[in-house]
Motif scaffolding. Structure first.
Motif, PDB file in Angstrom:
ATOM      1  N   SER A   1     -31.565  -5.825  25.873  1.00 49.80           N
ATOM      2  CA  SER A   1     -33.537  -5.000  25.783  1.00 49.80           C
ATOM      3  C   SER A   1     -33.512  -5.749  26.803  1.00 49.80           C
ATOM      4  O   SER A   1     -33.930  -6.789  26.575  1.00 49.80           O
ATOM      5  CB  SER A   1     -33.562  -5.480  24.624  1.00 49.80           C
ATOM      6  OG  SER A   1     -34.698  -5.275  24.349  1.00 49.80           O
ATOM      7  N   TYR A   2     -34.470  -5.363  27.828  1.00 48.30           N
ATOM      8  CA  TYR A   2     -35.124  -5.851  28.876  1.00 48.30           C
ATOM      9  C   TYR A   2     -35.957  -7.279  28.364  1.00 48.30           C
ATOM     10  O   TYR A   2     -36.820  -6.766  27.829  1.00 48.30           O
ATOM     11  CB  TYR A   2     -35.337  -4.843  29.927  1.00 48.30           C
ATOM     12  CG  TYR A   2     -36.302  -5.309  31.231  1.00 48.30           C
ATOM     13  CD1 TYR A   2     -34.557  -5.984  31.994  1.00 48.30           C
ATOM     14  CD2 TYR A   2     -36.599  -5.708  31.337  1.00 48.30           C
ATOM     15  CE1 TYR A   2     -35.322  -6.354  33.393  1.00 48.30           C
ATOM     16  CE2 TYR A   2     -37.903  -6.128  32.369  1.00 48.30           C
ATOM     17  CZ  TYR A   2     -36.954  -6.757  33.548  1.00 48.30           C
ATOM     18  OH  TYR A   2     -37.475  -7.024  34.535  1.00 48.30           O
ATOM     19  N   SER A   3     -35.880  -8.009  28.452  1.00 50.26           N
ATOM     20  CA  SER A   3     -36.344  -9.115  28.599  1.00 50.26           C
ATOM     21  C   SER A   3     -37.735 -10.264  29.340  1.00 50.26           C
ATOM     22  O   SER A   3     -36.735 -10.701  29.970  1.00 50.26           O
ATOM     23  CB  SER A   3     -35.868  -9.786  27.647  1.00 50.26           C
ATOM     24  OG  SER A   3     -36.271 -11.268  26.525  1.00 50.26           O
ATOM     25  N   ASN A   4     -39.101  -9.620  29.922  1.00 54.50           N
ATOM     26  CA  ASN A   4     -39.534 -10.847  30.615  1.00 54.50           C
ATOM     27  C   ASN A   4     -39.442 -12.056  29.852  1.00 54.50           C
ATOM     28  O   ASN A   4     -39.666 -12.837  30.895  1.00 54.50           O
ATOM     29  CB  ASN A   4     -40.892 -10.068  31.089  1.00 54.50           C
ATOM     30  CG  ASN A   4     -40.971  -9.067  31.960  1.00 54.50           C
ATOM     31  OD1 ASN A   4     -40.631  -8.489  32.987  1.00 54.50           O
ATOM     32  ND2 ASN A   4     -41.456  -7.618  31.057  1.00 54.50           N
ATOM     33  N   ALA A   5     -39.945 -12.669  28.874  1.00 55.91           N
ATOM     34  CA  ALA A   5     -39.459 -13.932  27.893  1.00 55.91           C
ATOM     35  C   ALA A   5     -38.493 -14.106  27.859  1.00 55.91           C
ATOM     36  O   ALA A   5     -39.014 -15.289  28.341  1.00 55.91           O
ATOM     37  CB  ALA A   5     -40.042 -13.613  26.616  1.00 55.91           C
ATOM     38  N   GLY A   6     -37.789 -13.699  28.657  1.00 55.49           N
ATOM     39  CA  GLY A   6     -36.355 -14.942  27.890  1.00 55.49           C
ATOM     40  C   GLY A   6     -36.187 -14.920  29.596  1.00 55.49           C
ATOM     41  O   GLY A   6     -35.567 -16.222  30.000  1.00 55.49           O
ATOM     42  N   PHE A   7     -36.985 -14.550  30.481  1.00 56.59           N
ATOM     43  CA  PHE A   7     -36.607 -15.446  32.197  1.00 56.59           C
ATOM     44  C   PHE A   7     -38.137 -16.294  32.163  1.00 56.59           C
ATOM     45  O   PHE A   7     -38.043 -17.175  32.688  1.00 56.59           O
ATOM     46  CB  PHE A   7     -37.048 -13.844  33.490  1.00 56.59           C
ATOM     47  CG  PHE A   7     -35.407 -13.543  33.698  1.00 56.59           C
ATOM     48  CD1 PHE A   7     -35.333 -14.307  34.649  1.00 56.59           C
ATOM     49  CD2 PHE A   7     -35.147 -12.592  32.609  1.00 56.59           C
ATOM     50  CE1 PHE A   7     -33.848 -13.635  35.474  1.00 56.59           C
ATOM     51  CE2 PHE A   7     -33.731 -12.684  33.023  1.00 56.59           C
ATOM     52  CZ  PHE A   7     -33.646 -12.759  34.568  1.00 56.59           C
ATOM     53  N   ILE A   8     -39.204 -16.202  31.578  1.00 60.35           N
ATOM     54  CA  ILE A   8     -40.097 -17.168  31.257  1.00 60.35           C
ATOM     55  C   ILE A   8     -39.387 -18.196  30.259  1.00 60.35           C
ATOM     56  O   ILE A   8     -39.815 -19.261  31.577  1.00 60.35           O
ATOM     57  CB  ILE A   8     -41.359 -17.063  30.031  1.00 60.35           C
ATOM     58  CG1 ILE A   8     -41.673 -16.089  30.833  1.00 60.35           C
ATOM     59  CG2 ILE A   8     -41.555 -17.799  30.237  1.00 60.35           C
ATOM     60  CD1 ILE A   8     -43.317 -16.336  31.964  1.00 60.35           C
ATOM     61  N   LEU A   9     -38.442 -18.683  29.654  1.00 59.96           N
ATOM     62  CA  LEU A   9     -37.210 -18.955  29.209  1.00 59.96           C
ATOM     63  C   LEU A   9     -37.099 -19.472  30.398  1.00 59.96           C
ATOM     64  O   LEU A   9     -36.150 -20.841  30.097  1.00 59.96           O
ATOM     65  CB  LEU A   9     -36.816 -18.930  27.663  1.00 59.96           C
ATOM     66  CG  LEU A   9     -37.878 -18.681  26.632  1.00 59.96           C
ATOM     67  CD1 LEU A   9     -36.707 -18.171  25.477  1.00 59.96           C
ATOM     68  CD2 LEU A   9     -39.543 -19.594  26.059  1.00 59.96           C
ATOM     69  N   LEU A  10     -35.836 -19.042  31.070  1.00 60.61           N
ATOM     70  CA  LEU A  10     -35.573 -19.626  32.103  1.00 60.61           C
ATOM     71  C   LEU A  10     -35.487 -20.253  33.550  1.00 60.61           C
ATOM     72  O   LEU A  10     -35.619 -21.354  33.669  1.00 60.61           O
ATOM     73  CB  LEU A  10     -34.528 -18.576  32.660  1.00 60.61           C
ATOM     74  CG  LEU A  10     -33.191 -17.903  32.024  1.00 60.61           C
ATOM     75  CD1 LEU A  10     -32.939 -16.366  32.399  1.00 60.61           C
ATOM     76  CD2 LEU A  10     -32.689 -18.742  31.887  1.00 60.61           C
ATOM     77  N   GLY A  11     -36.921 -20.169  33.344  1.00 63.08           N
ATOM     78  CA  GLY A  11     -37.903 -20.776  33.926  1.00 63.08           C
ATOM     79  C   GLY A  11     -38.111 -21.421  33.440  1.00 63.08           C
ATOM     80  O   GLY A  11     -38.209 -22.926  34.613  1.00 63.08           O
TER      81      GLY A  11
END
Length: 341
Positions: free
Chosen positions: A157-167
């Motif tokens: 499930s494509y997640s922009n928030a997930g990549f915010i957390l990675l950053g």
């Protein structure tokens, strides 16, 4: 391959002609290098192949590379749990979320812009000032206390928030801003001199404005995207810098051969043909990898950047409007498949 003819045919068929730049070629040859439309409509400044364009989500691959570099340095592991690598409370998140889940959009966390239910990214900034979104941390209130969508690892499930957390993980471990880390450890290493996370109110020379078609006229995307990009999207680049990036990645200059292979592994499936690695989409044809690519779409931005697995040809299509890049990329895919059939 009749790539330019295909783009000209697209422009004849569509009510909005393509505006952007295209580069297609291999290590030693250029098959097409062409620009279209205007970088600045008010001043009638045309796009060139040296123009910098917004990437939207296409720069998630830089976030993935940054995380994989930290893993190689032993400062993080792919199975490290989110709760063990960020000193930030997520009271209703599943404690078993790992870095791998975040990289593959399979964490199940709520997204601040959920593409399964929302379709206009610009709507987010009608109730909150886009000029206040200056760091990854600014996005936390938009999803930090929301309930999980599903159990980690259950599905894609494509997640922009997930990549915010990675950053945020990159910032916490490296002790610098995410943007500075990418500039130091990716852009500078590759030699991507025209790429960066530029503020919309401080755009450098040769940077295209993104344009939104509002019916009878055009307007820029100035108020429709965050003021500066971050780990989930918003960098600027050129077709030549994307060629430089893919070449460096495939030559193992950013990561070891082993880690590059892990990053480019089809870890999870989106649909029959599309899989996802770490920050990169993967097209499978007849159970073989056909191409690796990144893509992005924001108000006034559309792009797709690809490298083909067998031929090593690259195709980079960057647009400063909301259409054209995906359709042109599909046509290039068809031409390459026809040549190889």
């Amino acid at each position: 391959m009749q790539i330019n003819a295909s783009i000209e045919a697209y422009n004849r068929q569509e009510s909005i002609p393509f505006s952007g730049a295209v580069w297609v070629g291999g290590l030693l040859e250029t098959l097409l290098e062409q620009s279209y439309g205007y970088a600045n409509r008010g001043e009638q400044i045309r796009n060139t192949t040296q123009t910098r364009f917004g990437m939207a989500s296409g720069c998630k691959i830089f976030t993935a590379v940054a995380i994989c570099q930290l893993v190689e340095q032993g400062r993080l592991a792919l199975d490290t749990r989110l709760k063990d690598c960020l000193p930030i409370p997520f009271p209703v998140f599943d404690p078993e979320i790992t870095v791998h889940h975040l990289l593959t959009h399979s964490s199940g966390i709520p997204d601040y812009f959920d593409e399964e239910f929302m379709n206009d990214y610009g709507d987010l900034w009608k109730s909150r000032p886009m000029y206040a979104m200056t760091s990854a941390e600014c996005f936390l209130p938009m999803f930090q206390h929301n309930p999980m969508k599903f159990t980690p690892g259950e599905r894609f499930s494509y997640s922009n928030a997930g990549f915010i957390l990675l950053g945020l993980i990159v910032e916490h471990i490296a002790g610098t801003t995410f943007q500075q880390y990418v500039e130091d450890h990716i852009f500078n290493v590759c030699g991507m001199k025209d790429s960066g996370y530029f503020r919309l109110d401080q755009l450098p020379e040769r940077t295209a404005w993104g344009y939104i078609d509002s019916g009878s006229t055009w307007r820029t995307n100035m108020y429709s995207i965050p003021i500066v990009g971050g780990p989930d999207g918003g960098a600027f680049t050129t077709v030549h810098d994307m060629r430089i990036f893919w070449t460096a990645l495939m030559d193992n200059r950013l990561l070891s051969k082993h880690m590059t292979e892990i990053m480019l592994t089809p870890h999870i499936q989106d649909n029959e043909f599309i899989h996802y690695g770490y920050g990169v989409w993967i097209v499978m044809v007849s159970n073989k990898i056909f191409k690796y690519f990144v893509m992005g779409s924001d108000p006034g931005v559309e792009m797709q950047s690809s490298i083909y697995a067998e031929s090593k040809l690259q195709a980079h299509i960057l647009a400063n409007i909301n259409s054209g890049a995906g359709a042109i990329a599909t046509r290039i895919d068809e031409l390459i498949l026809a040549e190889n059939s």
